[in-house]
Design an enzyme around this catalytic site. Structure first.
Site, mmCIF file in Angstrom:
data_model
loop_
_atom_site.group_PDB
_atom_site.id
_atom_site.type_symbol
_atom_site.label_atom_id
_atom_site.label_comp_id
_atom_site.label_asym_id
_atom_site.label_seq_id
_atom_site.Cartn_x
_atom_site.Cartn_y
_atom_site.Cartn_z
ATOM 1 N N GLU A 118 -4.870 55.522 -54.530
ATOM 2 C CA GLU A 118 -4.182 54.575 -55.412
ATOM 3 C C GLU A 118 -4.910 54.348 -56.732
ATOM 4 O O GLU A 118 -4.341 53.782 -57.663
ATOM 5 C CB GLU A 118 -3.973 53.249 -54.678
ATOM 6 C CG GLU A 118 -2.931 53.355 -53.560
ATOM 7 C CD GLU A 118 -2.843 52.102 -52.706
ATOM 8 O OE1 GLU A 118 -3.744 51.238 -52.805
ATOM 9 O OE2 GLU A 118 -1.883 52.004 -51.928
ATOM 10 N N GLU B 263 -14.133 62.032 -34.758
ATOM 11 C CA GLU B 263 -15.089 61.013 -35.190
ATOM 12 C C GLU B 263 -16.448 61.158 -34.509
ATOM 13 O O GLU B 263 -17.431 60.572 -34.946
ATOM 14 C CB GLU B 263 -14.534 59.611 -34.950
ATOM 15 C CG GLU B 263 -14.478 59.170 -33.502
ATOM 16 C CD GLU B 263 -14.064 57.702 -33.386
ATOM 17 O OE1 GLU B 263 -14.857 56.923 -32.832
ATOM 18 O OE2 GLU B 263 -12.972 57.338 -33.846
#
Length: 270
Positions: free
Chosen positions: A81, A112
């Protein structure tokens, strides 16, 4: 290493399946209201980190977010963004998630848990000591994040963290840790809830404050935003009209000529 893993502790609520929809929503909202208060307590830590991020970016460095699951997705969202909002290059703020772009939409098994993958991911960007890396991990124990932060520490690359457990490995490893203790989740261990909300709020604060410090906002307006759709073009025209006190036609002409609000204002002559 022993520490109080609050993000995994039992919810204060039980028998959730027996609650009405109204009670579920009211209780979730009751818990959510605690999040901004917890973030407020961390503002001194956030301020120290932002000063360092601004310093690094002024040297030509970049801001990296690394995380897994919800934490990784939030980092990717915030990074993605920044270019349309503040007009910065797409490689100025970079979000990396364990498992790669596939993991943005679906979980990648065991991604992960790989302690070396973040180092590989960061090296692909020729990361250096002008950059800044923020590890995002609600629990503060994610191996992907820990490995990335350790690699950066070993190579004089400044590190930060956003986590929700005080004294967690990530909080201890990062040079500029931010710890937002939001307490147990409504659904035990579901850190996409309060912890995720806290991380989103902190990321908003970091990127917005940094970009304002770097000059990408004038007054309270996004003068460097990319005009990528009709809504943003119309917003830009309105901003130019108000700033320069010119007509709709003139403001439209300036935006069409110069491509963004800042340049339209800077190059305007009566």
């Amino acid at each position: 290493m022993s520490f109080d893993k609050i993000t995994e502790s039992d919810s204060k609520y039980n028998h959730l399946e027996q609650m009405s929809v109204s009670d579920l929503l009211l209780n979730i909202n009751k818990e959510d209201q605690q999040v901004p208060l917890a973030v407020q307590k961390a503002i001194p830590q956030i301020e120290i980190l932002v000063h360092k991020v601004v310093e690094q970016l002024k040297k030509g460095g970049r801001l990296f977010y690394i995380g897994a699951g919800t934490s990784g997705r939030l980092g990717v969202v915030d990074a993605s963004e920044c270019p349309p909002t503040f007009g910065v290059a797409y490689d100025k703020v970079i979000g990396l998630i364990a498992g790669g772009d596939t993991a943005i939409r679906m979980a990648v098994e065991n991604a992960e848990d790989n302690e070396t993958q973040a180092e590989i991911d960061l090296k692909a960007y020729q990361i250096n000591s002008n950059d800044f890396v923020i590890g995002i991990a609600a629990s503060g124990t994610t191996p992907y994040v820990l490995g990335g932060l350790q690699f950066c520490n070993n190579n004089q690359i400044p590190t930060g963290a956003i986590t929700c457990n005080q004294g967690s490995p990530v909080a201890l490893l990062a040079k500029y840790p931010i710890v937002v203790v939001v307490g147990p989740e409504f659904v035990t261990g579901s850190s996409r809830m309060k912890a995720g909300t806290a991380q989103k709020l902190v990321l908003n604060m970091i990127s917005t404050a940094t970009m304002i410090q770097l000059g990408h906002v004038k007054g309270n307006k996004m003068v460097d935003m990319k005009l990528s759709n009709h809504k943003l073009v119309n917003r830009a025209i309105s901003m130019v009209m108000n700033e320069l006190n010119v007509s709709l036609d003139k403001a439209t002409q300036l935006i069409e000529t110069y491509g963004n609000v800042r340049n339209a204002i800077k190059n305007y002559t009566k």
